[in-house]
Design an enzyme around this catalytic site. Structure first.
Site, short mmCIF file in Angstrom:
data_model
loop_
_atom_site.label_atom_id
_atom_site.label_comp_id
_atom_site.label_asym_id
_atom_site.label_seq_id
_atom_site.Cartn_x
_atom_site.Cartn_y
_atom_site.Cartn_z
N ARG A 75 -8.68 2.32 -5.50
CA ARG A 75 -8.51 3.64 -5.03
C ARG A 75 -9.49 4.27 -5.95
O ARG A 75 -9.56 4.15 -7.11
CB ARG A 75 -7.12 3.90 -5.42
CG ARG A 75 -6.70 5.25 -5.50
CD ARG A 75 -5.18 5.61 -5.59
NE ARG A 75 -4.64 4.78 -6.71
CZ ARG A 75 -3.33 5.05 -6.79
NH1 ARG A 75 -2.65 5.62 -5.89
NH2 ARG A 75 -2.51 4.40 -7.65
N ARG B 93 -8.03 6.50 -11.56
CA ARG B 93 -6.72 6.47 -12.52
C ARG B 93 -6.88 5.52 -13.75
O ARG B 93 -7.23 4.45 -13.46
CB ARG B 93 -5.44 6.44 -11.74
CG ARG B 93 -4.96 7.92 -11.20
CD ARG B 93 -3.97 7.94 -10.21
NE ARG B 93 -2.93 7.15 -10.49
CZ ARG B 93 -1.67 6.81 -9.87
NH1 ARG B 93 -1.56 7.57 -8.73
NH2 ARG B 93 -0.86 6.21 -10.34
N ARG C 225 3.98 -1.61 -13.38
CA ARG C 225 4.52 -0.55 -12.58
C ARG C 225 5.33 -1.23 -11.39
O ARG C 225 6.19 -0.76 -10.97
CB ARG C 225 3.33 0.21 -11.98
CG ARG C 225 2.66 1.07 -12.89
CD ARG C 225 1.49 1.77 -12.57
NE ARG C 225 1.27 2.07 -11.35
CZ ARG C 225 0.16 2.45 -10.82
NH1 ARG C 225 -0.92 1.96 -11.19
NH2 ARG C 225 0.05 3.27 -9.65
P1 AP5 Z 1 -1.71 5.83 -2.26
O1 AP5 Z 1 -1.35 6.61 -1.24
O2 AP5 Z 1 -2.57 6.39 -3.49
O3 AP5 Z 1 -0.22 5.26 -2.72
P2 AP5 Z 1 0.84 5.67 -3.58
O4 AP5 Z 1 1.88 4.92 -2.80
O5 AP5 Z 1 0.65 7.13 -3.55
O6 AP5 Z 1 0.40 4.70 -5.04
P3 AP5 Z 1 0.46 5.39 -6.31
O7 AP5 Z 1 -0.24 4.26 -7.19
O8 AP5 Z 1 0.12 6.81 -6.48
O9 AP5 Z 1 2.10 5.18 -6.64
P4 AP5 Z 1 2.75 5.35 -7.98
O10 AP5 Z 1 4.14 5.28 -7.51
O11 AP5 Z 1 2.49 4.04 -8.76
O12 AP5 Z 1 2.10 6.22 -8.83
P5 AP5 Z 1 2.65 7.91 -9.32
O13 AP5 Z 1 1.38 8.60 -9.20
O14 AP5 Z 1 3.83 8.28 -8.47
O15 AP5 Z 1 -2.90 4.48 -1.85
C1 AP5 Z 1 -3.15 3.66 -2.50
C2 AP5 Z 1 -4.58 3.28 -2.19
O16 AP5 Z 1 -4.49 2.29 -0.97
C3 AP5 Z 1 -5.70 4.29 -1.87
O17 AP5 Z 1 -6.85 3.94 -2.21
C4 AP5 Z 1 -5.31 4.62 -0.23
O18 AP5 Z 1 -6.74 5.06 0.23
C5 AP5 Z 1 -5.09 3.00 0.11
N1 AP5 Z 1 -4.27 2.95 1.22
C6 AP5 Z 1 -3.10 3.78 1.72
N2 AP5 Z 1 -2.59 3.03 2.59
C7 AP5 Z 1 -3.42 2.07 2.94
C8 AP5 Z 1 -3.33 1.31 4.07
N3 AP5 Z 1 -2.30 1.28 5.10
N4 AP5 Z 1 -4.31 0.23 4.28
C9 AP5 Z 1 -5.15 0.13 3.23
N5 AP5 Z 1 -5.27 0.89 2.13
C10 AP5 Z 1 -4.57 1.96 2.29
O19 AP5 Z 1 3.26 7.43 -10.87
C11 AP5 Z 1 2.35 7.15 -11.73
C12 AP5 Z 1 3.10 6.96 -12.92
O20 AP5 Z 1 3.93 8.22 -13.33
C13 AP5 Z 1 4.23 5.94 -12.94
O21 AP5 Z 1 3.77 4.84 -13.30
C14 AP5 Z 1 5.50 6.42 -13.81
O22 AP5 Z 1 4.90 6.25 -15.16
C15 AP5 Z 1 5.15 8.11 -13.80
N6 AP5 Z 1 6.34 8.59 -12.88
C16 AP5 Z 1 5.94 9.25 -11.69
N7 AP5 Z 1 7.05 9.79 -11.14
C17 AP5 Z 1 8.17 9.26 -11.66
C18 AP5 Z 1 9.43 9.38 -11.79
N8 AP5 Z 1 10.02 10.02 -10.56
N9 AP5 Z 1 10.06 8.98 -12.66
C19 AP5 Z 1 9.42 8.36 -13.72
N10 AP5 Z 1 8.39 7.89 -14.03
C20 AP5 Z 1 7.43 8.74 -12.99
#
Ligand code: AP5
Length: 227
Positions: free
Chosen positions: A136, A170, A181
Site C-alpha cells: 500500500r 505508513r 494489528r
Molecule cells: P485499504 O483500503 O487501505 O485498507 P483498510 O481496511 O483501510 O486498512 P487500514 O490498514 O487503513 O486499516 P487499519 O484498520 O489497520 O488502519 P487504521 O488507519 O484504521 O486497503 C489496503 C491496501 O489494499 C491498499 O493498498 C488498497 O489499494 C489495496 N486494496 C483494497 N482493496 C483491495 C482489493 N479488493 N483487492 C486488492 N487490493 C485491495 O488504524 C491505524 C491505527 O490507528 C490502529 O492500528 C490503531 O493503533 C489506531 N486506531 C485507529 N482507529 C482506532 C480506534 N477506533 N480505536 C483504537 N485505535 C484506533
C-alpha cells in the site's frame, strides 16, 4: 399544512481487519452517495503529525500496532462528528473497534436522534491482508490510496485524483506491526460482528477479489440501507 418530512442522515459503519479495504471502499462511497468518510486512523495520524496531547499519547501505541485508548478515540470522533459537513451522513472507517466504543457511539447517536443505518463487515483472509498492506501507498497530497500490484495510478507516478507526484507509505505497514494489528482486530474488534448482529444492523460483504466488484456489491447494500 403537512409537516415537512425530516431526513435522518445515514450512519454507515465499515467493520473489518487492517487491509480489508475499508478506506478504499469508503472513499468510493463518499463520491457515490455524498457522505463523509470518518477514519479514526486518519484523525489519529493527523493528531500525531500536529503534536497534540492526543497525538503524543497515540504515537507509540499506533507504532506498536495496538489500539489507542477508548477515551482518546471517542473524544476525537465526537468532535469530528459535531462538524457541520457530517450532517450529510457519515461512513465510519475504523470506528468502533471495541465494545466500549460501540456503546459510546450508540449514546452519541441517541443524543442527536440518529441511528446506525448498517454495520458492514468486510470479510477477507488474514494472508490476503498482509499482501494488501505490504503493497500500500497513498498520495501525500490528497490521500488517495494505491497498491503496488492491485491499484496503480493510470499515469505512472501521478495521482489519478489530484495529479500530485509524491506518495507515502505508513510507518505501521510492516510485517511485525501488521501481526499485532491483526491480533488486536481478532481479540477486540471481531466481537462487534455479534454486537451489530444482535442490534439487527449487520450486513456481511465478501471483500475478497476485485476492488470494483466489491464496490458494486457494497453500493447495493448501502442503497438498501439508505432507503
Ligand atoms: P485499504 O483500503 O487501505 O485498507 P483498510 O481496511 O483501510 O486498512 P487500514 O490498514 O487503513 O486499516 P487499519 O484498520 O489497520 O488502519 P487504521 O488507519 O484504521 O486497503 C489496503 C491496501 O489494499 C491498499 O493498498 C488498497 O489499494 C489495496 N486494496 C483494497 N482493496 C483491495 C482489493 N479488493 N483487492 C486488492 N487490493 C485491495 O488504524 C491505524 C491505527 O490507528 C490502529 O492500528 C490503531 O493503533 C489506531 N486506531 C485507529 N482507529 C482506532 C480506534 N477506533 N480505536 C483504537 N485505535 C484506533
Amino acid at each position: 399544512m403537512e409537516a415537512a418530512a425530516t431526513i435522518t442522515p445515514a450512519v454507515l459503519i465499515l467493520l473489518g481487519p487492517p487491509g480489508a479495504g475499508k478506506g478504499t471502499q469508503a472513499r468510493m462511497l463518499e463520491d457515490e452517495f455524498g457522505l463523509v468518510q470518518l477514519s479514526t486512523g486518519d484523525l489519529l495520524r493527523a493528531a500525531v503529525a500536529a503534536g497534540t496531547e492526543a497525538g503524543k499519547a497515540a504515537k507509540a501505541v499506533m507504532e506498536a500496532g495496538e489500539l489507542v485508548g477508548d477515551e482518546i478515540v471517542i473524544a476525537i470522533l465526537r468532535d469530528r462528528l459535531a462538524e457541520p459537513d457530517c450532517a450529510k451522513g457519515v461512513i465510519l472507517d475504523g470506528f468502533p473497534r471495541t465494545t466500549v466504543q460501540a456503546q459510546a457511539l450508540d449514546q452519541l447517536l441517541s443524543e442527536t436522534g440518529q441511528k446506525i443505518s448498517a454495520a458492514i463487515s468486510l470479510e477477507v483472509d488474514d494472508a490476503e491482508m498482509v499482501t494488501r498492506i505490504s503493497g500500500r501507498y497513498t498520495c501525500s497530497m490528497c490521500g488517495e490510496g494505491y497498491h503496488d500490484t492491485f491499484k496503480v495510478p493510470v499515469a505512472e507516478g501521478k495521482c489519478d485524483k489530484c495529479g500530485h507526484a509524491e506518495f507515502t507509505r505508513r510507518a505501521d505497514d510492516n510485517a511485525e506491526t501488521v501481526a499485532s494489528r491483526l491480533a488486536a482486530y481478532h481479540e477486540q474488534t471481531a466481537p462487534l460482528i455479534s454486537y451489530y448482529q444482535d442490534h439487527g444492523v449487520l450486513k456481511g460483504l465478501n471483500a475478497r477479489g476485485n476492488i470494483e466488484e466489491i464496490a458494486g456489491n457494497l453500493k447495493r447494500i448501502v442503497s438498501d440501507a439508505m432507503n
